[in-house]
Design a protein around this motif. Structure first.
Motif, mmCIF file in Angstrom:
data_model
loop_
_atom_site.group_PDB
_atom_site.id
_atom_site.type_symbol
_atom_site.label_atom_id
_atom_site.label_comp_id
_atom_site.label_asym_id
_atom_site.label_seq_id
_atom_site.Cartn_x
_atom_site.Cartn_y
_atom_site.Cartn_z
ATOM 1 N N LEU A 103 18.099 11.880 15.362
ATOM 2 C CA LEU A 103 18.173 10.668 14.565
ATOM 3 C C LEU A 103 16.787 10.042 14.495
ATOM 4 C CD1 LEU A 103 20.000 8.615 13.059
ATOM 5 C CD2 LEU A 103 20.208 7.395 15.244
ATOM 6 N N GLU A 104 16.403 9.616 13.285
ATOM 7 C CA GLU A 104 15.079 9.034 13.098
ATOM 8 C C GLU A 104 15.162 7.921 12.068
ATOM 9 O OE1 GLU A 104 11.503 11.692 12.652
ATOM 10 O OE2 GLU A 104 11.399 10.750 10.677
ATOM 11 N N VAL A 105 14.403 6.862 12.291
ATOM 12 C CA VAL A 105 14.229 5.819 11.292
ATOM 13 C C VAL A 105 12.747 5.732 10.967
ATOM 14 C CG1 VAL A 105 16.265 4.495 11.967
ATOM 15 C CG2 VAL A 105 14.073 4.030 13.083
ATOM 16 N N PHE A 106 12.433 5.365 9.727
ATOM 17 C CA PHE A 106 11.034 5.338 9.332
ATOM 18 C C PHE A 106 10.798 4.248 8.295
ATOM 19 C CE2 PHE A 106 12.982 8.084 6.177
ATOM 20 C CZ PHE A 106 12.374 7.699 4.988
ATOM 21 N N ALA A 107 9.533 3.880 8.155
ATOM 22 C CA ALA A 107 9.100 2.942 7.125
ATOM 23 C C ALA A 107 7.674 3.301 6.741
ATOM 24 C CB ALA A 107 9.164 1.505 7.631
ATOM 25 N N LEU A 108 7.369 3.182 5.456
ATOM 26 C CA LEU A 108 6.009 3.399 5.000
ATOM 27 C C LEU A 108 5.764 2.535 3.774
ATOM 28 C CD1 LEU A 108 5.796 5.518 2.268
ATOM 29 C CD2 LEU A 108 6.774 7.036 3.970
ATOM 30 N N GLY A 109 4.512 2.249 3.528
ATOM 31 C CA GLY A 109 4.187 1.420 2.376
ATOM 32 C C GLY A 109 2.705 1.171 2.289
ATOM 33 N N GLY A 110 2.308 0.569 1.158
ATOM 34 C CA GLY A 110 0.908 0.264 0.954
ATOM 35 C C GLY A 110 0.602 -0.028 -0.496
ATOM 36 N N PRO A 111 -0.673 -0.330 -0.790
ATOM 37 C CA PRO A 111 -1.063 -0.721 -2.146
ATOM 38 C C PRO A 111 -1.422 0.475 -3.022
ATOM 39 C CG PRO A 111 -2.919 -0.968 -0.665
ATOM 40 C CD PRO A 111 -1.762 -0.507 0.191
ATOM 41 N N GLY A 112 -1.340 0.230 -4.332
ATOM 42 C CA GLY A 112 -1.794 1.203 -5.312
ATOM 43 C C GLY A 112 -2.976 0.650 -6.088
ATOM 44 N N PHE A 113 -3.838 1.561 -6.567
ATOM 45 C CA PHE A 113 -5.042 1.171 -7.296
ATOM 46 C C PHE A 113 -5.181 2.077 -8.525
ATOM 47 C CE2 PHE A 113 -5.565 0.891 -2.718
ATOM 48 C CZ PHE A 113 -5.890 -0.446 -2.525
ATOM 49 N N GLY A 114 -5.477 1.495 -9.667
ATOM 50 C CA GLY A 114 -5.719 2.312 -10.844
ATOM 51 C C GLY A 114 -4.771 2.028 -11.975
ATOM 52 N N ARG A 115 -4.823 2.888 -13.013
ATOM 53 C CA ARG A 115 -4.144 2.595 -14.265
ATOM 54 C C ARG A 115 -3.182 3.685 -14.709
ATOM 55 N NH1 ARG A 115 -8.882 -0.232 -18.019
ATOM 56 N NH2 ARG A 115 -9.099 -2.105 -16.736
ATOM 57 N N THR A 116 -2.835 4.609 -13.853
ATOM 58 C CA THR A 116 -1.865 5.629 -14.240
ATOM 59 C C THR A 116 -0.470 5.009 -14.288
ATOM 60 O OG1 THR A 116 -3.194 7.274 -13.071
ATOM 61 C CG2 THR A 116 -0.986 7.924 -13.746
ATOM 62 N N PRO A 117 0.234 5.113 -15.429
ATOM 63 C CA PRO A 117 1.608 4.591 -15.467
ATOM 64 C C PRO A 117 2.454 5.192 -14.346
ATOM 65 C CG PRO A 117 0.869 5.117 -17.681
ATOM 66 C CD PRO A 117 -0.196 5.630 -16.738
ATOM 67 N N GLY A 118 3.110 4.335 -13.580
ATOM 68 C CA GLY A 118 3.910 4.778 -12.448
ATOM 69 C C GLY A 118 3.295 4.454 -11.110
ATOM 70 N N THR A 119 2.006 4.131 -11.080
ATOM 71 C CA THR A 119 1.366 3.724 -9.828
ATOM 72 C C THR A 119 1.581 2.228 -9.639
ATOM 73 O OG1 THR A 119 -0.333 5.435 -9.991
ATOM 74 C CG2 THR A 119 -0.799 3.566 -8.557
ATOM 75 N N PRO A 120 2.344 1.819 -8.634
ATOM 76 C CA PRO A 120 2.658 0.391 -8.485
ATOM 77 C C PRO A 120 1.558 -0.371 -7.776
ATOM 78 C CG PRO A 120 3.741 1.635 -6.771
ATOM 79 C CD PRO A 120 3.001 2.647 -7.612
ATOM 80 N N ALA A 121 1.642 -1.684 -7.849
ATOM 81 C CA ALA A 121 0.729 -2.527 -7.081
ATOM 82 C C ALA A 121 1.030 -2.411 -5.598
ATOM 83 C CB ALA A 121 0.843 -3.983 -7.537
ATOM 84 N N VAL A 122 2.331 -2.304 -5.265
ATOM 85 C CA VAL A 122 2.773 -2.157 -3.876
ATOM 86 C C VAL A 122 3.990 -1.235 -3.850
ATOM 87 C CG1 VAL A 122 3.698 -3.320 -1.828
ATOM 88 C CG2 VAL A 122 1.933 -4.442 -3.199
ATOM 89 N N ARG A 123 4.043 -0.373 -2.864
ATOM 90 C CA ARG A 123 5.193 0.508 -2.661
ATOM 91 C C ARG A 123 5.667 0.371 -1.213
ATOM 92 N NH1 ARG A 123 6.418 4.808 -5.686
ATOM 93 N NH2 ARG A 123 4.280 5.208 -6.388
ATOM 94 N N VAL A 124 7.001 0.270 -1.026
ATOM 95 C CA VAL A 124 7.587 0.195 0.316
ATOM 96 C C VAL A 124 8.796 1.125 0.356
ATOM 97 C CG1 VAL A 124 8.683 -1.272 2.045
ATOM 98 C CG2 VAL A 124 6.827 -2.192 0.631
ATOM 99 N N VAL A 125 8.877 1.953 1.400
ATOM 100 C CA VAL A 125 9.986 2.892 1.568
ATOM 101 C C VAL A 125 10.502 2.789 2.999
ATOM 102 C CG1 VAL A 125 10.759 5.288 1.379
ATOM 103 C CG2 VAL A 125 8.914 4.468 -0.092
ATOM 104 N N VAL A 126 11.815 2.670 3.165
ATOM 105 C CA VAL A 126 12.436 2.685 4.487
ATOM 106 C C VAL A 126 13.608 3.662 4.440
ATOM 107 C CG1 VAL A 126 11.758 0.336 5.084
ATOM 108 C CG2 VAL A 126 13.924 0.725 3.921
ATOM 109 N N GLY A 127 13.905 4.293 5.586
ATOM 110 C CA GLY A 127 14.998 5.253 5.561
ATOM 111 C C GLY A 127 15.452 5.672 6.939
#
Length: 334
Positions: free
Chosen positions: A274-298
């Motif tokens: 059993l494992e729990v995790f979290a990751l996230g951080g900022p995005g930089f640039g102009r490619t459609p789909g790159t967010p300002a911030v991304r957060v993932v937990v699972g």
């Protein structure tokens, strides 16, 4: 922070016909998501550094994912509003180690909710609030394995997205809806630290988000990918972490982008089942789909299939001596 953008696609039309008479037009359908998991995640969660699962190991992941401003509309370089300002996605991810050198995986995303600003006055209609994402099938083959005496792990991943997404929810690529994702990844562990990287591409159909613009700068389509990651290894078996840089270089008329993601994971039960995790951080640039911030937990579940199979085989061999005990006692994972 400005991320993916659309130029003033419909502005010349709006000015010519009058804002009041403009009819909102949908954004051309394409796969907005730019994040994929490392399904096996034996050592790293964000990049495939040829850290394959052990043979006959299964890893199942259920994750929640939030992206802020993955698609923004600008006029003359100034933000006019977000086509997609908040996006919430659920991911079901599975990976199985067929052999020590072969791993297969499946990623199934579902956009649970997404919303943006009201851009109807600028001629842009809203995207669908939810939709099925494009499933990703992949196989990974290891050419070199460090635990077998090679100086590093090296492997090739081949992925294919299926055309089951919803264009109106920005979860399906143009044309046939297929995308081919080859990746070459490698890494080496030095005690409790692992360093790795990945080079790859995403081959998909093109789509221009602003076809009426005088200068096209938001054409989505095929792109090159790269990544670097530093992580702790399984030697730190309760709490582990990683820091990854992931980048995109489009082969179409749009800008490049990158993301810096930090992650932490904690394991429980015998054999890290059993494992729990979290990751996230900022995005930089102009490619459609790159967010300002991304957060993932699972959360992750890794049943010990090999151990259970061995226990059942041992019970079968000794059934004549103690069949009742074997029938009543479940096999325990390591």
């Amino acid at each position: 922070m400005r991320t993916a953008l659309i130029r003033a696609a419909w502005l010349p039309v709006v000015l010519a016909t009058g804002l009041a008479a403009a009819q909102p037009a949908p954004v051309p359908g394409f796969e907005l998501e730019r994040f994929t998991f490392n399904p096996g995640a034996r050592e790293t969660m964000t990049l495939g550094t040829s850290d394959l699962l052990d043979a006959r190991r299964l890893r199942l992941t259920l994750a929640g994912h939030y992206a802020r401003d993955p698609l923004v509309f600008t006029v003359d370089g100034q933000r006019a509003g977000a086509v997609v300002g908040d996006r919430f996605t659920a991911h079901l991810v599975g990976a199985y180690g067929v052999f020590d050198w072969l791993e297969v995986g499946l990623q199934l995303p579902v956009v649970v909710a997404q919303r943006g600003d009201d851009l109807g006055a600028l001629g842009i209609s809203a995207v669908s609030a939810a939709g099925l994402g494009a499933p990703l099938l992949q196989g990974r083959v290891a050419f070199l394995r460090q635990h077998r005496g090679a100086p590093l792990d090296l492997g090739l991943t081949l992925g294919l997205t299926l055309p089951l997404g919803t264009a109106a929810a920005l979860t399906r690529d143009p044309g046939l809806g297929l995308a081919f994702l080859p990746r070459l990844g490698g890494g080496a562990s030095f005690g409790a630290v692992r360093i790795g990287g990945e080079l790859g591409a995403t081959v998909r159909g093109p789509a221009v988000l602003s076809p009426t613009s005088a200068a096209i700068s938001d054409e989505v389509g095929s792109l090159l990918t790269y990544g670097l990651v530093v992580s702790t290894t399984r030697r730190l078996h309760v709490i582990r972490g990683e820091l990854a840089l992931r980048g995109l270089v489009p082969l179409t008329r749009t800008g490049a982008s990158a993301e810096l993601l930090a992650g932490v994971r904690a394991s429980f039960l015998d054999g890290d089942q059993l494992e729990v995790f979290a990751l996230g951080g900022p995005g930089f640039g102009r490619t459609p789909g790159t967010p300002a911030v991304r957060v993932v937990v699972g959360v992750v579940w890794m049943p010990s299939l090999e151990t259970k199979a061995r226990a059942l085989a041992d019970c079968a061999e000794g059934a004549g001596r103690d069949a009742t005990r074997c029938a009543d006692t479940p096999a325990r994972g390591r």
